[in-house]
Design an enzyme around this catalytic site. Structure first.
Site, PDB file in Angstrom:
ATOM      1  N   GLY A 103      10.450 106.574  18.946  1.00 29.32           N
ATOM      2  CA  GLY A 103      10.290 105.298  18.264  1.00 29.32           C
ATOM      3  C   GLY A 103      11.357 105.135  17.200  1.00 29.32           C
ATOM      4  O   GLY A 103      11.964 106.109  16.764  1.00 29.32           O
ATOM      5  N   CYS A 121      10.599 113.324  20.357  1.00 29.79           N
ATOM      6  CA  CYS A 121      11.364 112.668  19.292  1.00 29.79           C
ATOM      7  C   CYS A 121      10.425 112.211  18.170  1.00 29.79           C
ATOM      8  O   CYS A 121       9.887 113.031  17.438  1.00 29.79           O
ATOM      9  CB  CYS A 121      12.202 111.532  19.865  1.00 29.79           C
ATOM     10  SG  CYS A 121      13.544 111.001  18.767  1.00 29.79           S
ATOM     11  N   TYR A 122      10.177 110.911  18.014  1.00 32.21           N
ATOM     12  CA  TYR A 122       9.238 110.438  16.985  1.00 32.21           C
ATOM     13  C   TYR A 122       7.871 111.090  17.182  1.00 32.21           C
ATOM     14  O   TYR A 122       7.207 111.463  16.202  1.00 32.21           O
ATOM     15  CB  TYR A 122       9.113 108.917  17.050  1.00 32.21           C
ATOM     16  CG  TYR A 122       8.147 108.336  16.046  1.00 32.21           C
ATOM     17  CD1 TYR A 122       8.572 107.970  14.775  1.00 32.21           C
ATOM     18  CD2 TYR A 122       6.797 108.152  16.366  1.00 32.21           C
ATOM     19  CE1 TYR A 122       7.684 107.442  13.836  1.00 32.21           C
ATOM     20  CE2 TYR A 122       5.905 107.626  15.453  1.00 32.21           C
ATOM     21  CZ  TYR A 122       6.343 107.275  14.179  1.00 32.21           C
ATOM     22  OH  TYR A 122       5.455 106.762  13.264  1.00 32.21           O
ATOM     23  N   HIS A 180      15.060 114.417  24.341  1.00 29.42           N
ATOM     24  CA  HIS A 180      14.444 113.542  25.350  1.00 29.42           C
ATOM     25  C   HIS A 180      14.551 114.182  26.738  1.00 29.42           C
ATOM     26  O   HIS A 180      15.586 114.085  27.392  1.00 29.42           O
ATOM     27  CB  HIS A 180      15.126 112.171  25.353  1.00 29.42           C
ATOM     28  CG  HIS A 180      14.855 111.360  24.130  1.00 29.42           C
ATOM     29  ND1 HIS A 180      13.778 110.504  24.032  1.00 29.42           N
ATOM     30  CD2 HIS A 180      15.493 111.297  22.937  1.00 29.42           C
ATOM     31  CE1 HIS A 180      13.775 109.931  22.839  1.00 29.42           C
ATOM     32  NE2 HIS A 180      14.803 110.396  22.148  1.00 29.42           N
ATOM     33  N   GLU A 188      13.161 113.103  29.395  1.00 27.93           N
ATOM     34  CA  GLU A 188      13.110 112.058  30.419  1.00 27.93           C
ATOM     35  C   GLU A 188      14.476 111.483  30.755  1.00 27.93           C
ATOM     36  O   GLU A 188      14.634 110.825  31.793  1.00 27.93           O
ATOM     37  CB  GLU A 188      12.167 110.928  29.973  1.00 27.93           C
ATOM     38  CG  GLU A 188      12.696 110.036  28.857  1.00 27.93           C
ATOM     39  CD  GLU A 188      12.472 110.581  27.457  1.00 27.93           C
ATOM     40  OE1 GLU A 188      12.568 109.820  26.484  1.00 27.93           O
ATOM     41  OE2 GLU A 188      12.201 111.802  27.324  1.00 27.93           O
ATOM     42  N   GLY A 216       8.985  85.527  48.973  1.00 24.47           N
ATOM     43  CA  GLY A 216       9.890  86.133  49.938  1.00 24.47           C
ATOM     44  C   GLY A 216      10.524  87.407  49.442  1.00 24.47           C
ATOM     45  O   GLY A 216      11.164  88.132  50.207  1.00 24.47           O
ATOM     46  N   ASP A 218       8.186  92.137  46.259  1.00 29.18           N
ATOM     47  CA  ASP A 218       6.918  92.228  45.536  1.00 29.18           C
ATOM     48  C   ASP A 218       5.860  91.339  46.173  1.00 29.18           C
ATOM     49  O   ASP A 218       4.785  91.809  46.556  1.00 29.18           O
ATOM     50  CB  ASP A 218       7.105  91.836  44.062  1.00 29.18           C
ATOM     51  CG  ASP A 218       8.163  92.663  43.366  1.00 29.18           C
ATOM     52  OD1 ASP A 218       8.395  93.808  43.794  1.00 29.18           O
ATOM     53  OD2 ASP A 218       8.767  92.165  42.404  1.00 29.18           O
ATOM     54  N   LYS A 276       9.508  98.788  40.594  1.00 25.77           N
ATOM     55  CA  LYS A 276      10.128  98.209  41.792  1.00 25.77           C
ATOM     56  C   LYS A 276      10.341  99.237  42.904  1.00 25.77           C
ATOM     57  O   LYS A 276      10.063  98.960  44.078  1.00 25.77           O
ATOM     58  CB  LYS A 276      11.457  97.555  41.423  1.00 25.77           C
ATOM     59  CG  LYS A 276      12.190  96.908  42.594  1.00 25.77           C
ATOM     60  CD  LYS A 276      11.520  95.624  43.064  1.00 25.77           C
ATOM     61  CE  LYS A 276      11.763  94.500  42.097  1.00 25.77           C
ATOM     62  NZ  LYS A 276      11.254  93.201  42.611  1.00 25.77           N
TER      63      LYS A 276
END
Length: 518
Positions: free
Chosen positions: A64, A91-92, A178, A180, A233, A236, A375
């Site tokens: 954050g 981190c935060y 981090h 990630e 179309g 999703d 997605k």
């Protein structure tokens, strides 16, 4: 998190508490990549909001922008640190664990940003399997300078004495870096250690399990009733249509609204494709009503809200004709994120099918079976459902269509220009057969510029080209398109479109930009 959601997840979830860090949803994506369901909620959620033990297998406190010692800085429910549920602070989140547990956090004399070498003092727990030196991604201005009682240091850097720590008896860990971010070499291994070795999760989050749960959810919500689905179309709405068809069969009607802002040839493609698939499809030509509603509107947020409301009104009219009481949409997680659906989320832009919906809606309920998917997860589900490849790999396209690829006021002339320019961009970039390209399109800017055509002065539109590489649309890099291709696109646009005098290429990553301009 609802009881229904818990049930559908088959009893396992990792919760990410979001403190406003830019990587909160990247954490979720990385863990979902390990086939474990992950949900992002507000960082200051109460223990009861997080979920019950046994269902929530672990909690991650995100990074954050604030300092833990600032007045008004977000806090975590102290009960979470009792150790009943494993905790990882990043981190935060790492600093917050130290601060709330009696440690000391201070502004760093030397801040660390970028790739940093860390010394692993104890390769245990979350650091199991790591070497004595590892390269990690740091991005912090504050540092834990003194660990709380009952904690021990696991790693350090030259400027950060407590780069990693853990509680001596409870499953609570903190990392200043981090894991990630892809720049952290062993980041996946660290998250794997937390999710499987510390939280004892199993890999149950798969496209197959999602499909079964989604179909049952749709059946339970609609029962013997009738529903329409908003079909654009794209992958999703197409995937949501197939799921809903499997769930309620003939009681589903797909409604494609041609608002006049589709890409070249798209209305015909959608109609032909879904009729071949046996979907009960209604196509509605609503071009004039949308264009009339948007006359004189320049603000992109207002455009999206107008389009969202008009979509709903068309769907209500069509539903009334066939007696349908439910609306199904293909809303996905990034739509909700950018629309600021959480109470501490920053609204980046309203999505017409989320924040753009009017407050008064005639449907009994709006059902969003894909609302928890990113997605790339939607694409996996589409493949599992046997969707045609041209739908699975279809480029993302905003619901408002070309209306938000025209900066400023929308006119029929501008729609024709951007549609033609977009067709040239897509035709030329598709020749590259580059699987890394996530999305590419043309934008008609509101900048006019002087040019020379036929030895005469011309004053016309400026078209921008946008092409990005991405895995999930949450972050993206501009694509390094060969100059020869860009030159061919620019030449074709300027020569073929009399109203255009200049073409530019957007070289901005996401963040700081978004993929779309509006």
């Amino acid at each position: 998190m609802s009881a229904e959601m818990h049930k559908s997840l088959k009893g396992e979830v990792i919760v990410v508490l979001d403190f406003g860090g830019q990587y909160a949803h990247l954490i979720a994506r990385r863990i979902r990549g390990l086939n474990v369901y992950t949900e992002v909620i507000a960082g200051d959620a109460d223990l009861k909001d997080v979920g019950p033990e046994g269902v929530v297998k672990g909690i991650i406190l995100s990074g954050g922008p604030q300092s833990v010692y600032e007045e008004g800085a977000p806090r975590v429910d102290q009960k979470l640190l009792e150790g009943r549920i494993p905790i990882l602070g990043i981190c935060y989140g790492h600093q917050l664990i130290a601060y709330l547990s009696g440690g000391k956090v201070r502004r760093s004399r030397t801040q660390e940003y970028g790739i940093t070498e860390v010394s692993i003092l104890k390769p245990e727990g979350i650091l199991r399997g790591l070497g004595p030196k590892e390269k990690v991604w740091m991005s912090h201005g504050d540092t834990v300078i003194e660990i709380p009682k009952d904690y021990e240091i696991l790693a350090e850097t030259h400027n950060c004495p407590v780069a990693a720590m853990r509680h001596r008896t409870k499953p609570i860990y903190g990392l200043q870096w981090h894991p990630e971010v892809s720049h952290t070499d062993k980041g996946r291994e660290m998250l794997w250690n937390f999710v499987f070795n510390i939280c004892d999760c199993t890999q149950t989050w798969t496209s197959e399990s999602f499909i079964d749960n989604a179909i049952e959810e749709i059946k339970a919500a609609i029962g013997d009733g009738k529903a329409i689905i908003a079909l654009s179309g794209g992958v999703d709405s197409s995937t949501a249509t197939i799921l809903a068809t499997k769930a309620i069969g003939k009681n589903l009607t797909a409604v494609f609204v041609d608002h006049g802002f589709m890409r070249e040839g798209e209305p015909e493609f959608i109609s032909n494709t879904f009729k071949r698939m046996g979907v009960n499809l209604i196509s509605v030509n609503a071009r004039k009503r949308f264009l009339d509603r948007l006359a004189g509107v320049t603000d992109p947020e207002k455009k999206r809200k107008i389009i969202g409301e008009e979509f709903i009104r068309v769907f209500e009219e069509e539903a009334d004709k066939i007696g349908a009481e439910y609306l199904i949409q293909g809303t996905i997680y990034p739509d909700r994120i950018e629309s600021g659906f959480g109470r501490h989320s920053e609204k980046i832009k309203t999505h017409h099918n989320v924040g753009g919906l009017p407050t008064k809606i005639e449907f009994k309920a709006i059902i969003e079976p894909l609302r928890e998917l990113y997605k790339d997860e939607v694409r996996k589900v589409a493949e599992e459902l046997g969707s045609p490849k041209e739908l699975v790999m279809r480029q993302p396209f905003p619901g408002p269509g070309l209306a938000v690829r025209i900066v400023g006021e929308i006119t029929e002339e501008k729609i024709k220009v951007v549609r033609s320019a977009d067709a040239i961009v897509r035709e030329e970039l598709e020749k590259l057969h580059d699987d890394k390209l996530w999305e590419f399109f043309a934008i008609l800017t509101d900048t006019m510029s002087t040019g020379v055509k036929g030895d005469m002065r011309a004053y016309g539109y400026t078209v921008a080209i946008r092409a990005v590489e991405s895995l999930d649309g949450m972050t993206a890099n501009f694509a390094r398109i060969p100059y020869e291709t860009l030159e061919e696109i620019a030449t074709r646009i300027v020569n073929g479109l009399p109203k255009v005098t200049r073409v530019v290429y957007d070289i901005t990553h996401k963040p700081p930009a978004t993929i779309e301009w509006e």
